[in-house]
Write an enzyme that holds these catalytic residues in place. Structure first.
Site, PDB file in Angstrom:
ATOM      1  N   LYS A 198      -3.843 -31.707 -27.136  1.00 14.93           N
ATOM      2  CA  LYS A 198      -4.520 -32.250 -25.961  1.00 14.93           C
ATOM      3  C   LYS A 198      -3.953 -33.632 -25.677  1.00 14.93           C
ATOM      4  O   LYS A 198      -4.001 -34.525 -26.523  1.00 14.93           O
ATOM      5  CB  LYS A 198      -6.019 -32.317 -26.220  1.00 14.93           C
ATOM      6  CG  LYS A 198      -6.808 -32.910 -25.056  1.00 14.93           C
ATOM      7  CD  LYS A 198      -8.299 -32.820 -25.304  1.00 14.93           C
ATOM      8  CE  LYS A 198      -9.079 -33.437 -24.160  1.00 14.93           C
ATOM      9  NZ  LYS A 198     -10.530 -33.329 -24.363  1.00 14.93           N
ATOM     10  N   LYS A 251      -3.419 -28.496 -23.510  1.00 17.79           N
ATOM     11  CA  LYS A 251      -4.164 -29.051 -22.375  1.00 17.79           C
ATOM     12  C   LYS A 251      -3.601 -30.406 -21.994  1.00 17.79           C
ATOM     13  O   LYS A 251      -3.408 -31.229 -22.890  1.00 17.79           O
ATOM     14  CB  LYS A 251      -5.625 -29.195 -22.788  1.00 17.79           C
ATOM     15  CG  LYS A 251      -6.516 -29.807 -21.746  1.00 17.79           C
ATOM     16  CD  LYS A 251      -7.887 -29.977 -22.305  1.00 17.79           C
ATOM     17  CE  LYS A 251      -8.764 -30.658 -21.284  1.00 17.79           C
ATOM     18  NZ  LYS A 251     -10.074 -30.944 -21.781  1.00 17.79           N
TER      19      LYS A 251
HETATM   20  C1  PBG Z   1     -13.931 -33.849 -23.378  1.00 14.47           C
HETATM   21  C2  PBG Z   1     -13.252 -32.870 -22.513  1.00 14.47           C
HETATM   22  C3  PBG Z   1     -12.471 -33.204 -21.415  1.00 14.47           C
HETATM   23  C4  PBG Z   1     -12.096 -32.016 -20.813  1.00 14.47           C
HETATM   24  C5  PBG Z   1     -12.642 -30.965 -21.567  1.00 14.47           C
HETATM   25  N1  PBG Z   1     -13.345 -31.517 -22.631  1.00 14.47           N
HETATM   26  C6  PBG Z   1     -12.129 -34.530 -20.836  1.00 14.47           C
HETATM   27  C7  PBG Z   1     -11.599 -35.586 -21.664  1.00 14.47           C
HETATM   28  O1  PBG Z   1     -11.050 -35.382 -22.745  1.00 14.47           O
HETATM   29  O2  PBG Z   1     -11.725 -36.731 -21.237  1.00 14.47           O
HETATM   30  C8  PBG Z   1     -11.271 -31.948 -19.564  1.00 14.47           C
HETATM   31  C9  PBG Z   1     -11.380 -30.750 -18.743  1.00 14.47           C
HETATM   32  C10 PBG Z   1     -10.809 -30.863 -17.383  1.00 14.47           C
HETATM   33  O3  PBG Z   1     -10.272 -31.915 -16.939  1.00 14.47           O
HETATM   34  O4  PBG Z   1     -10.889 -29.867 -16.650  1.00 14.47           O
HETATM   35  N2  PBG Z   1     -13.986 -33.690 -24.708  1.00 14.47           N
END
Ligand code: PBG
Length: 326
Positions: A198, A251
């Protein structure tokens, strides 16, 4: 003129039927997970401004919406909660409190839609007064102290009926820690789809609007990955594999298709990709302006993520895609 061209790739494109035969990658509703948002109250269906077509639902309207969604053939949803500020604290205690909005919603959904694969998010940010995924002390995100909170959250979600847990926090060691906690409580059948790779990305902006969960200070760069790195992705994926993850997720998706491909070539677990909020918002905004054909852009986008090697795609387009197929 008598020039001969023995190999003519265009022959395989000459009709819809032949193009279908030659098509290498397919995309079906079975590959998709639909992220949805729950909020307190009743009768609520409030559109996320930066995500046209995506709503924060209260439980009653969420259950109605789920009837439609499951009738369209969608088999898995990923639920995220929006909590008001007064419910948030430093330790994200609301995330595992008996009777809280999110856990009650999971139970109600599982009760009404037992066939649906129910995925959850394991991270502190929607419940944290600091807006970070981990525990903050003196401006630092503490890794090991966060694990205890994540494990409590994970076990509570499993108890509420979650089928797949999605640790999205990026703390070191959390997949193994959560796996052990689940197994110790007898939840050996609950799966983990790890947010293995991520990135610290600008493309999460609209999601943080949806949850009001933006970090209150700083950024997430001490735990989310540097967008410049791909070798490091192999380390993260290897750890999650060793720690017992059932799916490995990348992601965001679009700016990281090479990372999806690399993971798919190196690991035999199913690879998932999160087609995140910002990726959705860009297509929606352009389509609303008449600058591109939204449906075609959606199909091309989802297909490209599959082609790169993702078996599973988490996408806000899931319902639209299903409607288009119906
Ligand atoms: C937070 C989380 C995020 C997303 C999923 N879980 C945002 C972040 O890490 O700030 C993002 C999902 C998206 O942008 O569609 N743990």
């Amino acid at each position: 003129m008598s020039y001969s061209i023995p190999r003519r790739p265009r022959r395989n494109r000459q009709s819809a039927a032949i193009r279908a035969l030659a098509q290498e990658t397919t995309l079906s509703v079975n590959d998709l997970i639909y992220p949805m948002f729950i909020v307190e109250g009743s009768g609520v269906r409030s559109e996320v401004k930066s995500m046209p077509g995506i709503y924060r639902h209260s439980l009653d309207t969420l259950l109605e919406e789920l009837k439609e969604v499951t009738d369209l053939g969608i088999k898995c949803i990923d639920l995220f909660p929006n909590y008001s500020e007064d419910k948030k604290d430093k330790y994200a205690t609301e995330s595992y409190r008996e009777g809280t909005l999110y856990l009650d919603a999971l139970k109600a959904i599982k009760d009404k839609f037992p066939e649906l694969a129910l995925m959850t998010d394991v991270a502190m940010d929607p419940y944290s007064s600091d807006g970070h995924d981990g525990l903050v002390e003196n401006g630092k995100i503490l890794n090991d102290e966060t694990l205890d909170i994540l494990a409590k959250m994970a076990v509570a979600q499993a108890r509420a009926g979650a089928d797949i847990l999605g640790p999205s926090d990026m703390m070191d060691g959390r997949v193994g820690f959560i796996r052990e906690a689940l197994d110790a409580e007898g939840f050996t059948d609950v799966s983990i789809m790890s947010y293995s790779v991520k990135y610290a990305s600008a493309f999460y902006g609209p999601f943080r609007d949806a949850l009001d969960s933006a970090p209150r200070f700083g950024d997430k760069k001490t735990y989310q990955m540097n967008p410049a790195n791909v070798r490091e992705a192999l380390i993260e994926a290897e750890l999650d594999y060793q720690e017992g993850a059932d799916f490995l997720m990348v992601k965001p998706a679009l700016a990281y298709l090479d990372v999806i491909k690399t993971l798919n070539q190196n690991f035999d677990l199913p690879i998932a990709a999160y087609n995140v909020s910002g990726e959705y918002a860009m297509i929606k905004a352009a389509a609303q302006n008449g600058w591109l054909d939204g449906d075609r852009a959606m199909l091309e986008t989802l297909m490209s993520i599959r082609r790169a090697g993702a078996k599973v795609i988490l996408t806000y387009f899931a319902k639209e895609f299903a409607l288009l197929q119906a």
